[in-house]
Design a protein around this motif. Structure first.
Motif, short mmCIF file in Angstrom:
data_model
loop_
_atom_site.label_atom_id
_atom_site.label_comp_id
_atom_site.label_asym_id
_atom_site.label_seq_id
_atom_site.Cartn_x
_atom_site.Cartn_y
_atom_site.Cartn_z
N TRP A 1 3.53 9.11 0.11
CA TRP A 1 3.98 10.33 0.80
C TRP A 1 2.81 11.30 1.01
O TRP A 1 2.63 11.84 2.11
N LYS A 2 2.03 11.52 -0.02
CA LYS A 2 0.97 12.53 0.05
C LYS A 2 -0.21 12.10 0.90
O LYS A 2 -0.72 12.89 1.72
N TYR A 3 -0.67 10.87 0.74
CA TYR A 3 -1.92 10.47 1.37
C TYR A 3 -1.74 9.71 2.70
O TYR A 3 -2.70 9.59 3.46
N LEU A 4 -0.52 9.22 2.97
CA LEU A 4 -0.32 8.45 4.19
C LEU A 4 0.65 9.10 5.18
O LEU A 4 0.61 8.77 6.37
N ALA B 1 -12.81 2.73 3.36
CA ALA B 1 -13.72 3.87 3.41
C ALA B 1 -13.09 5.09 2.77
O ALA B 1 -13.74 5.86 2.06
N ASP B 2 -11.79 5.27 2.98
CA ASP B 2 -11.03 6.37 2.39
C ASP B 2 -10.27 5.85 1.17
O ASP B 2 -9.36 5.04 1.31
N ARG B 3 -10.66 6.30 0.02
CA ARG B 3 -10.02 5.83 -1.21
C ARG B 3 -9.17 6.90 -1.88
O ARG B 3 -8.89 6.83 -3.07
N SER B 4 -8.75 7.88 -1.13
CA SER B 4 -7.87 8.90 -1.68
C SER B 4 -6.54 8.25 -2.07
O SER B 4 -6.02 7.38 -1.38
N LEU C 1 -1.91 -1.19 3.46
CA LEU C 1 -2.59 -2.22 4.24
C LEU C 1 -2.45 -2.00 5.74
O LEU C 1 -3.26 -2.51 6.52
N THR C 2 -1.42 -1.26 6.14
CA THR C 2 -1.16 -1.04 7.55
C THR C 2 -1.74 0.26 8.08
O THR C 2 -2.24 0.31 9.21
N LEU C 3 -1.71 1.29 7.27
CA LEU C 3 -2.08 2.63 7.74
C LEU C 3 -3.49 3.06 7.33
O LEU C 3 -3.92 4.14 7.73
N ARG C 4 -4.17 2.26 6.56
CA ARG C 4 -5.55 2.57 6.18
C ARG C 4 -6.51 1.64 6.91
O ARG C 4 -6.19 0.49 7.18
N ASP C 5 -7.71 2.16 7.20
CA ASP C 5 -8.75 1.33 7.80
C ASP C 5 -9.25 0.34 6.76
O ASP C 5 -9.64 0.72 5.65
N LEU C 6 -9.27 -0.94 7.15
CA LEU C 6 -9.71 -2.01 6.25
C LEU C 6 -10.85 -2.79 6.87
O LEU C 6 -10.99 -2.84 8.10
#
Length: 251
Positions: free
Chosen positions: A236-239, A185-188, A128-133
């Motif tokens: 770890w992998k995506y953020l 937008a990024d759902r990885s 919730l903090t590091l992804r664009d929402l």
């Protein structure tokens, strides 16, 4: 007249004895289940094993952080993850070895239930903090912590009174914030999130099976550990790995 026991009947009774020696009878709805000695040991071990890895994992994310928001997210997530395993282990150890300290045991039982809410909120925090929402989804960053606070208050006032309601609260808090995925937008990492969430949901079956399945609570612990491990890997992998670090509107 002499009664005769056929070999199959004898084997059946022996297997039943071996089956039930590892668990007690199911507790009434208004009382807490009392594990056997074997179950107590399993309950302690299945979460104690993950204390050090969870602390190391939180530190690793903190060291990988590139800015203030990543550091805050790593700290909150690491604290929530390690607290879950620490408090669970302490409670089960006290319940096993210090059963005469009922007030202390009850206090840690409440803490064990409360920390689940904060663990759920902490698990969502990096996403919730590091992804664009989207505009509406951004509010979920603080809503999850309000929900965690509400769950804590519920445990404080109604501990062990309405077990079904408590379970519904856990599931609702675990599922509802996931709606923000619709605005990403990024759902990885979505696949890992779904698999990890599936582990928690499947584990609930065992969470409610004390007195029905031997070592049911310990099995629930293993599902929690699997779900947490999969979610940690995704974070770890995506953020936090350099090639996948997102640019967040929260920064």
């Amino acid at each position: 007249m002499v009664s005769m026991k056929f070999p199959t009947e004898k084997m059946s009774s022996e297997s039943s004895f071996l089956f039930f020696r590892f668990m007690n009878n199911r507790a009434p709805s208004n009382k807490r289940y009392q594990p056997t000695e074997y179950e107590h040991a399993a309950n302690c071990a299945t979460h104690a094993l993950w204390i050090i890895p969870s602390i190391v994992g939180g530190i690793l994310l903190y060291l990988l952080s590139d800015d203030h928001w990543e550091e805050i997210s790593a700290w909150l997530y690491g604290a929530g993850l390690s607290s879950l395993f620490i408090i669970s282990t302490v409670f089960h150890t006290i319940s096993w070895k210090k059963s005469h300290l009922r007030s202390v045991e009850n206090c840690f039982h409440m803490c064990d239930r409360m920390v689940i809410y904060f663990f759920i909120a902490a698990s969502y925090t990096p996403w919730l903090t590091l992804r664009d929402l989207g505009p509406w989804a951004a509010n979920m960053r603080w809503v999850v912590w309000v929900m965690a606070s509400g769950g804590t208050a519920y445990v404080f006032f109604f501990h062990e009174r309405f077990k079904a309601v408590e379970l519904i609260c856990y599931v609702a808090m675990g599922v509802f914030p996931a709606l923000v995925i619709l605005s990403m937008a990024d759902r990885s990492g979505l696949c890992e999130l779904l698999v990890g969430g599936g582990c928690y949901v499947l584990g609930i079956v065992f969470f409610k099976s004390d007195g029905i399945v031997p070592f049911a609570h310990a099995i629930w612990h293993l599902f929690v550990a699997m779900g947490a491990g999969i979610h940690y890997y995704a974070i770890w992998k995506y953020l936090y790995t350099p090639v996948n670090q997102p640019t967040s509107t929260a920064r």
